[in-house]
Write a protein that holds these residues in place. Structure first.
Motif, short mmCIF file in Angstrom:
data_model
loop_
_atom_site.label_atom_id
_atom_site.label_comp_id
_atom_site.label_asym_id
_atom_site.label_seq_id
_atom_site.Cartn_x
_atom_site.Cartn_y
_atom_site.Cartn_z
N ASN A 127 -10.22 -11.89 27.84
CA ASN A 127 -8.90 -12.53 27.78
C ASN A 127 -7.93 -11.85 26.79
OD1 ASN A 127 -9.14 -15.03 29.52
ND2 ASN A 127 -10.94 -15.28 28.23
N ASN A 128 -8.39 -11.45 25.61
CA ASN A 128 -7.50 -10.89 24.60
C ASN A 128 -8.15 -9.66 23.95
OD1 ASN A 128 -7.78 -14.11 24.22
ND2 ASN A 128 -5.62 -13.58 24.32
N MET A 129 -7.32 -8.86 23.24
CA MET A 129 -7.86 -7.60 22.70
C MET A 129 -7.14 -7.19 21.42
SD MET A 129 -7.89 -3.78 24.42
CE MET A 129 -9.16 -4.10 25.65
N GLN A 130 -7.92 -6.58 20.51
CA GLN A 130 -7.39 -5.81 19.39
C GLN A 130 -7.91 -4.38 19.53
OE1 GLN A 130 -8.80 -9.06 16.43
NE2 GLN A 130 -7.35 -7.82 15.25
N ILE A 131 -7.05 -3.40 19.21
CA ILE A 131 -7.42 -1.99 19.31
C ILE A 131 -7.40 -1.37 17.92
CG2 ILE A 131 -6.82 0.26 20.29
CD1 ILE A 131 -5.43 -1.21 22.57
N GLU A 137 -5.95 -0.99 12.72
CA GLU A 137 -5.52 -1.73 13.91
C GLU A 137 -4.22 -1.14 14.43
OE1 GLU A 137 -4.92 -6.26 15.63
OE2 GLU A 137 -5.09 -5.95 13.46
N VAL A 138 -4.20 -0.83 15.71
CA VAL A 138 -3.04 -0.23 16.35
C VAL A 138 -2.22 -1.28 17.10
CG1 VAL A 138 -2.30 1.43 18.11
CG2 VAL A 138 -4.17 2.00 16.56
N ALA A 139 -2.90 -2.18 17.81
CA ALA A 139 -2.19 -3.16 18.63
C ALA A 139 -3.09 -4.36 18.87
CB ALA A 139 -1.75 -2.54 19.96
N ARG A 140 -2.44 -5.51 19.19
CA ARG A 140 -3.19 -6.70 19.58
C ARG A 140 -2.43 -7.47 20.64
NH1 ARG A 140 -2.72 -10.33 14.07
NH2 ARG A 140 -4.10 -8.65 13.35
N GLU A 141 -3.19 -8.10 21.51
CA GLU A 141 -2.65 -8.99 22.53
C GLU A 141 -3.38 -10.31 22.39
OE1 GLU A 141 -0.95 -10.73 26.03
OE2 GLU A 141 -0.29 -9.35 24.46
N TRP A 142 -2.68 -11.34 21.90
CA TRP A 142 -3.35 -12.60 21.61
C TRP A 142 -3.02 -13.71 22.61
CZ3 TRP A 142 0.35 -11.20 17.59
CH2 TRP A 142 1.55 -11.90 17.65
N VAL A 167 5.86 0.44 24.68
CA VAL A 167 4.95 -0.70 24.60
C VAL A 167 5.24 -1.69 25.71
CG1 VAL A 167 4.14 -2.60 23.15
CG2 VAL A 167 4.82 -0.43 22.10
N ALA A 168 4.20 -2.15 26.40
CA ALA A 168 4.32 -3.19 27.42
C ALA A 168 3.20 -4.20 27.22
CB ALA A 168 4.23 -2.59 28.83
N GLU A 169 3.56 -5.48 27.20
CA GLU A 169 2.63 -6.61 27.19
C GLU A 169 1.96 -6.89 25.85
OE1 GLU A 169 2.76 -8.70 29.51
OE2 GLU A 169 3.87 -7.46 30.89
N PHE A 170 1.69 -5.89 25.02
CA PHE A 170 1.05 -6.18 23.74
C PHE A 170 1.97 -7.07 22.90
CE2 PHE A 170 -1.43 -2.35 24.78
CZ PHE A 170 -2.71 -2.83 24.52
N ASP A 171 1.36 -8.08 22.23
CA ASP A 171 2.15 -9.00 21.41
C ASP A 171 2.56 -8.39 20.08
OD1 ASP A 171 2.16 -11.29 23.10
OD2 ASP A 171 0.06 -11.63 22.62
N GLN A 172 1.77 -7.46 19.56
CA GLN A 172 2.08 -6.88 18.26
C GLN A 172 1.52 -5.47 18.15
OE1 GLN A 172 0.91 -9.40 15.01
NE2 GLN A 172 1.94 -8.18 13.45
N ILE A 173 2.28 -4.56 17.53
CA ILE A 173 1.82 -3.21 17.24
C ILE A 173 1.94 -2.99 15.74
CG2 ILE A 173 2.39 -2.28 19.51
CD1 ILE A 173 4.91 -1.08 18.23
N PHE A 174 1.23 -1.97 15.23
CA PHE A 174 1.18 -1.71 13.80
C PHE A 174 1.44 -0.23 13.53
CE2 PHE A 174 -1.53 -5.24 14.89
CZ PHE A 174 -1.18 -6.22 13.97
#
Length: 248
Positions: A127-131, A137-142, A167-174
């Motif tokens: 369902n969700n991911m952190q990379i 941490e590069v990106a997360r989709e929560w 960026v598409a769809e990811f909620d946050q990038i770092f």
């Protein structure tokens, strides 16, 4: 132009050429196309019980590399199979084929690369991911959303300076500063809520890197090459004086 001046000219020209960095040839590397590219950790973290992911995995809390000993299963839910075909990768189960498993599962792969110009990430997950790359941490989709496996897929581009674009769809990038000249490590933290059960979902991940598989050719530093050239000048002058003396 006399012989000394001509010799000096040749030395300085050769030194200047030595100062030029010799680039390695650019190649394209694709990561994540097969389940054999990945190892799954024996450790699992809590995924929380709310729909949207609210308790994230800190950078310093990733499992130790020695725990990544399992091979991911190709048994996945229906959300992932179609998008995986579009990406041209083999999807894998987030929980080793155990469709009642919950929590956060970790996956790792490594790649050796140099002079990375850009890296394009395309992925789908349930369902969700952190990379994480090299522990950062590069990106997360929560968000607990069907957008995580629908087109447009979650994507981003990491540029050579660490900036992240497209960026598409990811909620946050770092901000990212972690490329390594040589071996790099990629870790995915894939989450299924602790109280969901049922289908545990899956992952399809693809990263296309524009860079080089070999380091740049080793050359002297510019300052060293220049000192070498200047140091040769007195020797040439001394040799010329000795030649004149012998001639007399």
């Amino acid at each position: 132009m006399n012989r000394v001046a001509n010799a000096m000219y040749k030395i300085i020209t050769a030194s200047a050429l030595l100062c030029i960095s010799i680039p390695a040839s650019a190649t394209i590397l694709t990561i994540g196309t097969n389940t054999s590219d990945w190892q799954m950790s024996t450790e699992r973290a809590s995924g929380g019980t709310s729909g949207n992911w609210t308790t994230f995995v800190p950078e310093g809390a990733l499992p130790d590399s020695s725990t990544f000993t399992l091979t991911p299963s190709t048994s996945v839910g229906g959300h992932i199979a179609g998008p995986a075909n579009i990406l041209g990768v083999t999807p894998f189960s987030a929980y080793g084929g155990n469709n009642t498993a919950t929590g956060v599962q970790f996956f790792k792969t490594s790649f050796e690369y140099y002079d990375i110009f850009s890296a394009v990430i395309e992925t789908v997950f349930d369902n969700n991911m952190q990379i994480f790359i090299n522990g950062q941490e590069v990106a997360r989709e929560w968000s607990f959303s069907g957008a995580n496996w629908n087109n447009p897929f979650p994507t981003l581009t990491i540029n050579s300076d660490g900036s992240i674009t497209n960026v598409a769809e990811f909620d946050q990038i770092f901000s990212f500063t972690g490329w390594v000249e040589g071996m790099n490590e990629l870790v995915l933290a894939v989450r299924n809520p602790d109280n969901e059960g049922g289908i545990a979902g899956g992952v399809a991940f693809k990263m296309t890197i524009d860079g080089s598989e070999t380091p740049k050719a080793s050359v002297p530093e510019p300052a060293s090459a220049l000192l070498l050239a200047l140091g040769a000048i007195p020797l040439l002058m001394r040799r010329r004086r000795i030649s004149k003396t012998m001639a007399v």
